[in-house]
Design an enzyme around this catalytic site. Structure first.
Site, PDB file in Angstrom:
ATOM      1  N   HIS A 144      42.312  21.704  55.544  1.00 54.31           N
ATOM      2  CA  HIS A 144      42.632  22.919  54.797  1.00 54.31           C
ATOM      3  C   HIS A 144      42.962  22.586  53.347  1.00 54.31           C
ATOM      4  O   HIS A 144      43.190  21.433  53.008  1.00 54.31           O
ATOM      5  CB  HIS A 144      43.829  23.658  55.425  1.00 54.31           C
ATOM      6  CG  HIS A 144      43.462  24.443  56.653  1.00 54.31           C
ATOM      7  ND1 HIS A 144      43.458  23.878  57.907  1.00 54.31           N
ATOM      8  CD2 HIS A 144      43.087  25.741  56.817  1.00 54.31           C
ATOM      9  CE1 HIS A 144      43.093  24.789  58.794  1.00 54.31           C
ATOM     10  NE2 HIS A 144      42.862  25.930  58.166  1.00 54.31           N
TER      11      HIS A 144
ATOM     12  N   LYS B  79      48.271  24.955  51.660  1.00 52.98           N
ATOM     13  CA  LYS B  79      48.707  25.374  52.998  1.00 52.98           C
ATOM     14  C   LYS B  79      50.091  24.811  53.298  1.00 52.98           C
ATOM     15  O   LYS B  79      50.367  23.633  53.042  1.00 52.98           O
ATOM     16  CB  LYS B  79      47.678  24.934  54.054  1.00 52.98           C
ATOM     17  CG  LYS B  79      48.016  25.452  55.440  1.00 52.98           C
ATOM     18  CD  LYS B  79      46.803  25.494  56.357  1.00 52.98           C
ATOM     19  CE  LYS B  79      47.164  25.964  57.757  1.00 52.98           C
ATOM     20  NZ  LYS B  79      47.716  27.336  57.786  1.00 52.98           N
TER      21      LYS B  79
HETATM   22  N1  LIG Z   1      44.846  34.231  61.299  1.00 55.33           N
HETATM   23  C1  LIG Z   1      43.939  33.916  60.348  1.00 55.33           C
HETATM   24  O1  LIG Z   1      42.715  34.133  60.515  1.00 55.33           O
HETATM   25  C2  LIG Z   1      44.402  33.304  59.083  1.00 55.33           C
HETATM   26  C3  LIG Z   1      45.717  33.070  58.891  1.00 55.33           C
HETATM   27  N2  LIG Z   1      46.175  32.612  57.692  1.00 55.33           N
HETATM   28  C4  LIG Z   1      47.614  32.517  57.561  1.00 55.33           C
HETATM   29  O2  LIG Z   1      48.031  33.632  56.775  1.00 55.33           O
HETATM   30  C5  LIG Z   1      49.176  33.298  56.021  1.00 55.33           C
HETATM   31  C6  LIG Z   1      48.945  33.621  54.570  1.00 55.33           C
HETATM   32  O3  LIG Z   1      47.941  32.786  54.041  1.00 55.33           O
HETATM   33  P1  LIG Z   1      47.518  32.872  52.497  1.00 55.33           P
HETATM   34  O4  LIG Z   1      47.087  34.248  52.151  1.00 55.33           O
HETATM   35  O5  LIG Z   1      46.595  31.739  52.259  1.00 55.33           O
HETATM   36  O6  LIG Z   1      48.924  32.562  51.806  1.00 55.33           O
HETATM   37  P2  LIG Z   1      49.500  33.064  50.398  1.00 55.33           P
HETATM   38  O7  LIG Z   1      50.696  32.230  50.123  1.00 55.33           O
HETATM   39  O8  LIG Z   1      48.404  33.121  49.387  1.00 55.33           O
HETATM   40  O9  LIG Z   1      49.918  34.563  50.712  1.00 55.33           O
HETATM   41  C7  LIG Z   1      51.092  34.943  51.351  1.00 55.33           C
HETATM   42  C8  LIG Z   1      51.577  36.175  50.685  1.00 55.33           C
HETATM   43  O10 LIG Z   1      52.706  36.676  51.373  1.00 55.33           O
HETATM   44  C9  LIG Z   1      53.639  37.077  50.396  1.00 55.33           C
HETATM   45  N3  LIG Z   1      55.011  37.179  50.867  1.00 55.33           N
HETATM   46  C10 LIG Z   1      55.977  36.204  50.909  1.00 55.33           C
HETATM   47  N4  LIG Z   1      57.125  36.726  51.332  1.00 55.33           N
HETATM   48  C11 LIG Z   1      56.897  38.036  51.570  1.00 55.33           C
HETATM   49  C12 LIG Z   1      57.722  39.106  51.981  1.00 55.33           C
HETATM   50  N5  LIG Z   1      59.015  38.915  52.258  1.00 55.33           N
HETATM   51  N6  LIG Z   1      57.163  40.335  52.107  1.00 55.33           N
HETATM   52  C13 LIG Z   1      55.875  40.543  51.819  1.00 55.33           C
HETATM   53  N7  LIG Z   1      55.045  39.568  51.379  1.00 55.33           N
HETATM   54  C14 LIG Z   1      55.552  38.327  51.273  1.00 55.33           C
HETATM   55  C15 LIG Z   1      53.514  36.021  49.311  1.00 55.33           C
HETATM   56  O11 LIG Z   1      54.099  36.472  48.120  1.00 55.33           O
HETATM   57  P3  LIG Z   1      54.795  35.433  47.089  1.00 55.33           P
HETATM   58  O12 LIG Z   1      53.702  34.509  46.681  1.00 55.33           O
HETATM   59  O13 LIG Z   1      55.281  36.356  46.026  1.00 55.33           O
HETATM   60  O14 LIG Z   1      55.891  34.755  47.857  1.00 55.33           O
HETATM   61  C16 LIG Z   1      52.015  35.905  49.232  1.00 55.33           C
HETATM   62  O15 LIG Z   1      51.461  36.871  48.379  1.00 55.33           O
HETATM   63  C17 LIG Z   1      49.436  31.814  56.315  1.00 55.33           C
HETATM   64  O16 LIG Z   1      50.385  31.729  57.351  1.00 55.33           O
HETATM   65  C18 LIG Z   1      48.090  31.308  56.813  1.00 55.33           C
HETATM   66  O17 LIG Z   1      48.195  30.185  57.642  1.00 55.33           O
HETATM   67  C19 LIG Z   1      45.332  32.352  56.662  1.00 55.33           C
HETATM   68  C20 LIG Z   1      43.997  32.529  56.807  1.00 55.33           C
HETATM   69  C21 LIG Z   1      43.409  33.000  58.044  1.00 55.33           C
HETATM   70  O1  LIG Z   2      46.218  28.768  55.793  1.00 52.95           O
HETATM   71  C1  LIG Z   2      44.989  28.949  55.924  1.00 52.95           C
HETATM   72  O2  LIG Z   2      44.212  28.943  54.971  1.00 52.95           O
HETATM   73  C2  LIG Z   2      44.467  29.166  57.275  1.00 52.95           C
HETATM   74  N1  LIG Z   2      45.333  29.247  58.259  1.00 52.95           N
HETATM   75  C3  LIG Z   2      45.048  29.556  59.598  1.00 52.95           C
HETATM   76  C4  LIG Z   2      45.624  28.509  60.531  1.00 52.95           C
HETATM   77  O3  LIG Z   2      46.697  27.961  60.253  1.00 52.95           O
HETATM   78  O4  LIG Z   2      45.022  28.262  61.579  1.00 52.95           O
HETATM   79  C5  LIG Z   2      43.626  29.925  59.857  1.00 52.95           C
HETATM   80  C6  LIG Z   2      42.613  29.359  58.930  1.00 52.95           C
HETATM   81  O5  LIG Z   2      42.228  28.104  59.398  1.00 52.95           O
HETATM   82  C7  LIG Z   2      43.022  29.338  57.487  1.00 52.95           C
END
Ligand SMILES: NC(=O)C1=CN([C@@H]2O[C@H](COP(=O)(O)OP(=O)(O)OC[C@H]3O[C@@H](n4cnc5c(N)ncnc54)[C@H](OP(=O)(O)O)[C@@H]3O)[C@@H](O)[C@H]2O)C=CC1
Ligand SMILES: O=C(O)C1=N[C@H](C(=O)O)C[C@H](O)C1
Length: 264
Positions: A156, A160
């Protein structure tokens, strides 16, 4: 009538892709784009922040909304807060966030007794199909005469925050159940001794802007199988989350996965 959608974590890497894709979907109306109280983009238009047209939906903190369903791509503590919110307002919730502690997972499971929840570490159809293939491979290879070593390698982006990925852990659960393996070994270092047949190994690589890649290695004496799935961008996750959100509206309370959403 389009499904009214709220996106939690809307200014994040994933949140922005969900906003961008959902805003082009005639079956969806984005009614709320939620962010943390400390987010410097609060008040700005979610569509513009996502790189598209103005939607008339400002980034805001969690509050009452007209949403039929909520998608969460945030951080574990915020994920738990949105579960609380959805419990209070009886809203279906798609949880895509990873990295929850076990007590937080228990809380989510309890919440699913009252509201419908899709909770999946990967929303990608391809990844969930490879999960199915992994289950098949594990069952077929369980009693393979030479023994089978299963190692899970995930790669990743450098930003992450959790390791191994939620998806890698889910692959590990599937392998453990299919092959009746009991030991989860995270990385190896030093004089570890020989590998035991009960082990599932996990290796987390963090480089550049990789949007996610998983390889499940089944190593035998004389042959190796590798199941690999790699994203080239984040849209597979965003599309899957939107699909899950549409699917979830009207479902009874319960805990669902992408397996159910995709009918796998
Ligand atoms: N299930 C799936 O298919 C996937 C899951 N993921 C997971 O999704 C999550 C997010 O990933 P990603 O978008 O890359 O991460 P980012 O860090 O880019 O995004 C997370 C967002 O959540 C916000 N946030 C933090 N605290 C709060 C709060 N209290 N209330 C509302 N929003 C909040 C952050 O804001 P700020 O930056 O201001 O703190 C940020 O904008 C991770 O856990 C990742 O592993 C990712 C990709 C695919
Ligand atoms: O943080 C990410 O980017 C992703 N997180 C998810 C995970 O922890 O499995 C899914 C995806 O691989 C991307």
């Amino acid at each position: 009538m389009p499904t009214k959608l709220a996106i939690h974590g809307a200014a994040g890497r994933m949140g922005r892709r969900v906003v961008a894709i959902a805003s082009q979907d005639s079956q969806i109306e984005i009614v709320a784009a939620l962010e943390s109280a400390g987010c410097r983009l609060l008040g700005q238009d979610a569509g513009v922040v996502a790189g598209g047209e103005k939607l008339g939906v400002p980034l805001s903190v969690v509050g009452e909304s007209a949403a039929d369903v909520v998608i969460d791509f945030s951080v574990p503590d915020a994920g738990i807060a949105i579960v609380d919110h959805c419990l209070k307002f009886k809203k279906p919730l798609v949880i895509a966030t990873t990295g929850f502690e076990s007590d937080q997972k228990e809380f989510i499971a309890k919440a699913a007794q009252q509201i419908p929840i899709v909770f999946a570490p990967s929303m990608s159809t391809a990844v969930n199909l490879v999960m199915k293939l992994t289950e098949i491979a594990g069952k077929v290879l369980k009693d393979y005469p030479s023994g089978v070593d299963v190692e899970i390698i995930e790669r990743h982006h450098r930003f992450k925050e959790d390791a191994p990925s939620g998806t890698a852990l889910k692959f590990g659960e599937i392998v453990a159940e299919a092959m009746e393996l009991t030991q989860h070994v995270h990385g190896r270092e030093g004089r570890t001794g020989k590998r035991t047949p009960q082990e599932i190994g996990y290796h987390a690589v963090r480089t550049g802007d990789n949007p996610g890649e998983h390889t499940i290695v089944f190593g035998m004496l004389g042959e190796t199988i590798e199941l690999r799935v790699a994203a080239s961008n984040r849209d597979c996750y965003a599309q899957g989350a939107i699909l899950a959100a549409k699917w979830l509206v009207g479902k009874p309370a319960g805990m669902y996965g992408m397996k159910e959403v995709l009918g796998l």
